[in-house]
Scaffold this motif. Structure first.
Motif, mmCIF file in Angstrom:
data_model
loop_
_atom_site.group_PDB
_atom_site.id
_atom_site.type_symbol
_atom_site.label_atom_id
_atom_site.label_comp_id
_atom_site.label_asym_id
_atom_site.label_seq_id
_atom_site.Cartn_x
_atom_site.Cartn_y
_atom_site.Cartn_z
ATOM 1 N N CYS A 1 1.284 -1.296 -0.008
ATOM 2 C CA CYS A 1 -0.094 0.139 -0.154
ATOM 3 C C CYS A 1 0.776 1.487 0.147
ATOM 4 O O CYS A 1 2.106 1.062 0.521
ATOM 5 C CB CYS A 1 -1.297 0.209 0.819
ATOM 6 S SG CYS A 1 0.035 0.580 2.654
ATOM 7 N N ASP A 2 0.025 2.156 -0.597
ATOM 8 C CA ASP A 2 0.617 3.991 -0.052
ATOM 9 C C ASP A 2 1.499 3.585 1.143
ATOM 10 O O ASP A 2 3.137 4.305 1.315
ATOM 11 C CB ASP A 2 0.212 4.796 -0.666
ATOM 12 C CG ASP A 2 0.384 6.160 -0.820
ATOM 13 O OD1 ASP A 2 1.346 5.792 -1.305
ATOM 14 O OD2 ASP A 2 -0.225 7.075 -0.486
ATOM 15 N N SER A 3 0.685 3.912 2.377
ATOM 16 C CA SER A 3 1.962 3.751 3.677
ATOM 17 C C SER A 3 2.908 3.183 3.337
ATOM 18 O O SER A 3 3.994 3.179 4.136
ATOM 19 C CB SER A 3 0.902 3.358 4.616
ATOM 20 O OG SER A 3 -0.226 4.561 4.954
ATOM 21 N N THR B 1 5.138 2.126 1.553
ATOM 22 C CA THR B 1 6.271 2.241 0.076
ATOM 23 C C THR B 1 7.345 3.317 -0.133
ATOM 24 O O THR B 1 7.510 3.530 -0.219
ATOM 25 C CB THR B 1 4.913 2.181 -1.430
ATOM 26 O OG1 THR B 1 4.459 3.177 -1.031
ATOM 27 C CG2 THR B 1 4.793 0.861 -1.219
#
Length: 135
Positions: A130-132, A134
């Motif tokens: 997820c974005d968090s 990465t």
């Protein structure tokens, strides 16, 4: 006086609501046994088949999704009357984001029809970060 069948349907609906409530109160996917363990805090005599029946009904109704690859469940957070849920699963933190994959339905139907396969439901799982995670 409620007949036995009516009482059992009412109990099943309450149990489904209880299971769905547990799923909604957790951010991460839950296995049936994790749900059972959580519910046993209030109902020590609760048995696994009861939770499995509720989960089967909830998935049939489209109110919950089974993450086949994880053997776990999440509540449905979208409206999928004639759509395809796309579940993005973070392999680091375990979060699941649900997306509407309606645009995929015609392509998935075409793939199924090539081999005369009769699909009863479509669920797409995407694994990654997820974005968090990465950042």
């Amino acid at each position: 006086v409620l007949h036995l069948g009516e009482r059992m349907r009412k109990q099943a609906a309450v149990r489904q609501s209880d299971v769905l409530g547990v799923l909604h109160n957790h951010e991460k996917p839950m296995t049936a046994y994790a749900i059972l363990d959580h519910m046993k805090q209030d109902e020590p005599d609760l048995a696994a088949p009861t939770v499995y029946r509720a989960l089967a009904a909830l998935t049939d109704q489209g109110r919950a999704h089974k993450l086949e690859s994880l053997k776990a469940f999440v509540p449905c957070r979208c409206n999928h009357d004639s759509a395809v849920p796309v579940l993005a699963i973070c392999e680091d933190c375990g979060s699941v984001e649900e997306h509407d994959g309606t645009r995929l339905l015609s392509e998935l139907t075409a793939i199924s029809e090539q081999s005369s396969f009769q699909a009863t439901r479509h669920i797409v799982e995407i694994h990654g970060r997820c974005d968090s995670c990465t950042l």
